[in-house]
Design a protein around this motif. Structure first.
Motif, mmCIF file in Angstrom:
data_model
loop_
_atom_site.group_PDB
_atom_site.id
_atom_site.type_symbol
_atom_site.label_atom_id
_atom_site.label_comp_id
_atom_site.label_asym_id
_atom_site.label_seq_id
_atom_site.Cartn_x
_atom_site.Cartn_y
_atom_site.Cartn_z
ATOM 1 N N UNK A 1 0.835 -1.204 0.000
ATOM 2 C CA UNK A 1 0.000 0.000 0.000
ATOM 3 C C UNK A 1 0.870 1.254 0.000
ATOM 4 N N UNK A 2 1.910 1.236 0.840
ATOM 5 C CA UNK A 2 2.804 2.396 0.911
ATOM 6 C C UNK A 2 3.492 2.633 -0.438
ATOM 7 N N UNK A 3 3.832 1.539 -1.124
ATOM 8 C CA UNK A 3 4.538 1.667 -2.404
ATOM 9 C C UNK A 3 3.598 1.825 -3.599
ATOM 10 N N UNK A 4 2.317 2.034 -3.320
ATOM 11 C CA UNK A 4 1.319 2.212 -4.389
ATOM 12 C C UNK A 4 1.175 0.999 -5.299
ATOM 13 N N UNK A 5 1.518 -0.180 -4.759
ATOM 14 C CA UNK A 5 1.288 -1.396 -5.543
ATOM 15 C C UNK A 5 -0.099 -1.942 -5.257
ATOM 16 N N UNK A 6 -0.724 -1.419 -4.224
ATOM 17 C CA UNK A 6 -2.065 -1.857 -3.850
ATOM 18 C C UNK A 6 -2.887 -0.651 -3.415
ATOM 19 N N UNK A 7 -4.066 -0.520 -4.010
ATOM 20 C CA UNK A 7 -4.957 0.590 -3.666
ATOM 21 C C UNK A 7 -6.325 0.010 -3.302
ATOM 22 N N UNK A 8 -6.577 -0.096 -1.995
ATOM 23 C CA UNK A 8 -7.822 -0.719 -1.543
ATOM 24 C C UNK A 8 -9.046 0.081 -1.982
ATOM 25 N N UNK A 9 -8.885 1.383 -2.130
ATOM 26 C CA UNK A 9 -10.046 2.195 -2.527
ATOM 27 C C UNK A 9 -10.460 1.903 -3.971
ATOM 28 N N UNK A 10 -9.571 1.268 -4.721
ATOM 29 C CA UNK A 10 -9.925 0.941 -6.109
ATOM 30 C C UNK A 10 -10.952 -0.185 -6.178
ATOM 31 N N UNK A 11 -11.278 -0.777 -5.038
ATOM 32 C CA UNK A 11 -12.313 -1.821 -5.005
ATOM 33 C C UNK A 11 -13.698 -1.237 -5.250
ATOM 34 N N UNK B 1 -12.811 -9.913 -5.417
ATOM 35 C CA UNK B 1 -12.239 -11.092 -4.763
ATOM 36 C C UNK B 1 -10.970 -11.565 -5.464
ATOM 37 N N UNK B 2 -10.988 -11.573 -6.781
ATOM 38 C CA UNK B 2 -9.784 -11.972 -7.516
ATOM 39 C C UNK B 2 -8.611 -11.061 -7.222
ATOM 40 N N UNK B 3 -8.900 -9.769 -7.064
ATOM 41 C CA UNK B 3 -7.837 -8.827 -6.730
ATOM 42 C C UNK B 3 -7.260 -9.149 -5.355
ATOM 43 N N UNK B 4 -8.132 -9.475 -4.406
ATOM 44 C CA UNK B 4 -7.670 -9.754 -3.040
ATOM 45 C C UNK B 4 -6.882 -11.054 -2.958
ATOM 46 N N UNK B 5 -7.275 -12.048 -3.778
ATOM 47 C CA UNK B 5 -6.605 -13.345 -3.719
ATOM 48 C C UNK B 5 -5.162 -13.262 -4.178
ATOM 49 N N UNK B 6 -4.773 -12.162 -4.818
ATOM 50 C CA UNK B 6 -3.386 -11.959 -5.221
ATOM 51 C C UNK B 6 -2.504 -11.621 -4.024
ATOM 52 N N UNK B 7 -3.119 -11.180 -2.932
ATOM 53 C CA UNK B 7 -2.339 -10.695 -1.795
ATOM 54 C C UNK B 7 -1.828 -11.842 -0.934
#
Length: 320
Positions: free
Chosen positions: A220-230, A239-245
């Motif tokens: 999240x800090x490195x902008x590789x993940x943006x939870x608000x984009x959900x 769900x598919x996006x989350x399963x990558x984590x």
DNA sequence: TCCCAGGATCAAG
DNA sequence: CTTGATCATGGG
């Protein structure tokens, strides 16, 4: 804002009542708060009062609430205090009422839920009498919800809650209140991103969950993940996006989606849900967890999360 | 001592 | 697409 009429506002202490009329159907506050939902650490309990801290409009607010009456005839008493440095304004009380309405799902039409499935599903309906007024709690902070969901994997309710509290105590901001008490906020991603797994483990006993907690924070800090984009994504896409984590599998993803991101279609399948669903809906046959989750979504649709909540609580209570 | 807890991950079959 | 072992940690 009719409830503002009985709002008493002194310098740093205020209280108000949430009247029964604004709640859609019954409410059982105790059952709701103690039902092990994973959007955030369980609220602390002091007798008939539950309390928590929430930052509203930049102001940390420590609130207590108590339900007076029974699930069908009640009022919700709310008392709150703020940071000793910051006097609250009327807006803070408005924000708090709105916050509570959101997190406790007070607008969810429980009577519709009961009516619909008393008619359509005599298994689910069995859980209704003892759990009347049980509501889904929804978090307000996506990061907090994701971390708490990760902590819950292969862990007991009391242990992941304890871990979350230790996380707050060691890494969250400390806030003092006018009554002399102090509380710790949930840490932000920048703080957790700076940790190493060893020290995190030694202070919170979260075991092997330390690594994914740190990795997700760094993403999240490195902008590789943006939870608000959900926001706006379909259940499947989200769900598919989350399963990558890392540290996020099917159950944790569904917990986050249901409790954290308000996807009512999500139905987390843990050991309890898996047991009770295969016993009562598949005649004891062995079913995969994936099929169990798909079954809940197809059968209960927008009420799948609620169905899961009631079946989960029933299964634990009856040790099915 | 072993088993379980609101599982995820990876290697094999 | 399923099964088994492994992963920390505390509680029963």
């Amino acid at each position: 804002m009719t409830y503002m009429a009985d709002l008493s506002l002194s310098t740093q202490v205020f209280s108000f009542t949430i009247p029964r009329e604004i709640v859609s159907g019954p409410l059982n506050l105790t059952e709701t708060v103690l039902s092990g939902q994973t959007a955030e650490p369980e609220w602390s309990r002091e007798g008939d009062w539950f309390s928590d801290v929430e930052v509203l409009g930049g102001i940390p607010v420590k609130y207590r609430l108590s339900q007076v009456g029974d699930p069908d005839d009640f009022s919700l008493e709310v008392r709150a205090i703020t940071d000793s440095q910051i006097p609250p304004c009327e807006q803070t009380a408005v924000d708090l009422k709105s916050h509570l309405t959101h997190v406790l799902g007070l607008k969810d039409d429980l009577n519709l839920f009961y009516r619909k499935f008393r008619a359509e599903d005599n298994v689910l309906a069995v859980t209704f009498p003892n759990l009347r007024g049980l509501r889904l709690m929804r978090g307000t902070d996506l990061f907090k919800a994701l971390i708490c969901s990760i902590l819950s994997q292969n862990n007991s309710v009391r242990l992941w809650n304890r871990s979350a509290r230790l996380l707050m105590k060691h890494y969250g901001g400390r806030v003092a209140f006018v009554d002399g008490s102090h509380e710790y906020l949930f840490p932000d991603q920048e703080t957790l991103a700076r940790l190493n797994p060893r020290s995190l483990r030694s202070k919170t006993s979260i075991g092997y969950r330390a690594k994914p907690v740190i990795t997700v924070s760094r993403m999240i800090v490195n902008d590789e993940l943006d939870l608000s984009s959900l926001t706006g994504k379909s259940y499947e896409d989200a769900k598919n996006m989350l399963l990558e984590l890392p540290g996020v599998g099917p159950k944790v993803a569904d917990c986050f989606l249901l409790y954290g991101a308000r996807y009512d279609l999500a139905a987390p399948v843990d050991v309890w849900i898996h047991r009770i669903v295969s016993k009562f809906y598949f005649r004891g046959r062995k079913v995969s967890r994936m099929k169990t989750a798909a079954f809940l979504r197809e059968r209960f649709r927008e009420w799948a999360g609620y169905a899961q909540l009631y079946l989960f609580d029933y299964a634990r209570r009856e040790k099915v």
